[in-house]
Design an enzyme around this catalytic site. Structure first.
Site, PDB file in Angstrom:
ATOM      1  N   TYR A 175       0.844  -1.201   0.000  1.00 13.02           N
ATOM      2  CA  TYR A 175       0.000   0.000   0.000  1.00 13.02           C
ATOM      3  C   TYR A 175       0.877   1.249   0.000  1.00 13.02           C
ATOM      4  CZ  TYR A 175      -2.678   3.887   1.859  1.00 13.02           C
ATOM      5  OH  TYR A 175      -3.222   5.129   2.061  1.00 13.02           O
ATOM      6  N   LYS A 234     -14.877   1.009   7.649  1.00  8.64           N
ATOM      7  CA  LYS A 234     -13.517   0.531   7.387  1.00  8.64           C
ATOM      8  C   LYS A 234     -13.158  -0.725   8.172  1.00  8.64           C
ATOM      9  CE  LYS A 234     -10.207   3.446   6.684  1.00  8.64           C
ATOM     10  NZ  LYS A 234      -9.201   4.523   6.849  1.00  8.64           N
TER      11      LYS A 234
END
Length: 318
Positions: free
Chosen positions: A144, A182
């Site tokens: 990421y 999330k």
């Protein structure tokens, strides 16, 4: 119209709400609502339109080819859409979402000569002990972080060719309203709130990496402050660059737990062993150097953990 990609997500939805507060209802939200629960982030917002992220990308590419696209006139793009799961290791998936998609939008904005304001990340620094926007300090620990760094590098390489505003925000640890979707990637503040509501104690990692239990520290920044910086940059088209977006302070995770405990007047901190799978892939300390943002002219102060978490808990209980 103003486009907000990832507009049903955490920072994106807060941006939409703030644009509405400015009287802007001509907001085009771009997202993927395969997870339909994210709709709640937009339920109290007014949108001019909504497009699925793949449909939007196809229309942007058509416009770049000079073909009919059915896109409305666009005056700026806030690009918040991304896969932000730091535990995702499918590099092909990550680069398609966080790098290739971003490149197309960048070139579209230059083609249209409109502002492009995008989400980078403090994950670009990874194992660094210095958090300054410079290549020598960029050492991502996961794919990421690498995907975000790769796009920042792309922006730097092409910088001299840009005719319109480009701003990248290296978000540090953002917390606040509209992040509940999330799951495990929601902030520690949200998880501590949820734990206390379930009758549990807030949980923190024990001693690790030279830090006492609960004293690993991050630059925690309230989402309202993040939105304010985004909108300030939109208001100042002469400002371009890649900027750290944190408070400039490192505060321990323990400060969050203590704020939640004080707010609810119940509980104590439970410390758990540091997970094996995170060893060598975890930032024990971050603190944004915000000198470049200040030099660009941004003067507003940022909330402390106690101020921001208290405001967040008020919202969660509102």
């Amino acid at each position: 119209m103003i486009v907000v990609t990832g507009g049903a997500g955490f920072i994106g939805a807060n941006l939409v709400k703030a644009l509405n507060a400015r009287g802007r209802e001509d907001v085009l939200v771009v997202d993927d609502l395969s997870d339909g629960t994210k709709f709640v982030n937009l339920a109290d917002c007014t949108l001019g339109d909504y497009l699925d992220k793949d449909d939007f990308l196809a229309r942007v590419k058509a416009e770049l080819r000079g073909e009919p696209s059915e896109l409305p006139p666009i005056e700026a793009i806030f690009h918040e859409g991304a896969c932000s799961d730091t535990t995702e290791w499918d590099g092909k998936f990550m680069l398609e979402n966080n790098f290739e998609y971003s490149k197309v939008l960048l070139h579209f904005c230059q083609y249209k000569r409109i502002p492009f304001l995008y989400a980078s990340s403090a994950a670009t620094y990874g194992g660094s002990e210095v958090f300054v926007e410079a290549p020598e300090h960029e050492k991502p620990l996961n794919v990421y972080g690498y995907s975000k760094l790769l796009f920042d590098q792309y922006v730097r390489v092409h910088w001299e060719s840009f005719d319109a505003q480009v701003v990248g925000f290296r978000y540090f640890n953002v917390y606040g309203p509209r992040e509940q979707h999330k799951g495990k990637m929601a902030s520690v503040a949200y998880h501590h709130h949820s734990q206390v509501k379930r009758g549990e104690n807030p949980k923190l990692f024990g001693a690790w990496d030279g830090y006492e239990a609960g004293m690993q520290s991050r630059d925690f920044v309230y989402v309202g402050d993040v939105v304010d910086v985004n909108l300030w940059c939109l208001d100042h088209p002469e400002v371009s660059g890649i900027f750290n977006l944190g408070t400039g302070r490192a505060e321990p995770f323990k400060a969050i737990a203590e704020t939640v405990i004080d707010y609810y007047a119940t509980g104590k901190i439970d410390y758990i062993d540091f997970p094996e799978e995170l060893k060598g892939r975890y930032q024990s300390y971050t603190r944004a150097d915000i000198s470049r943002l200040r030099e660009a002219g941004y003067k507003a102060e940022f909330k402390t953990v106690r101020e921001g978490v208290s405001a967040y808990l008020d919202w969660l209980n509102g």
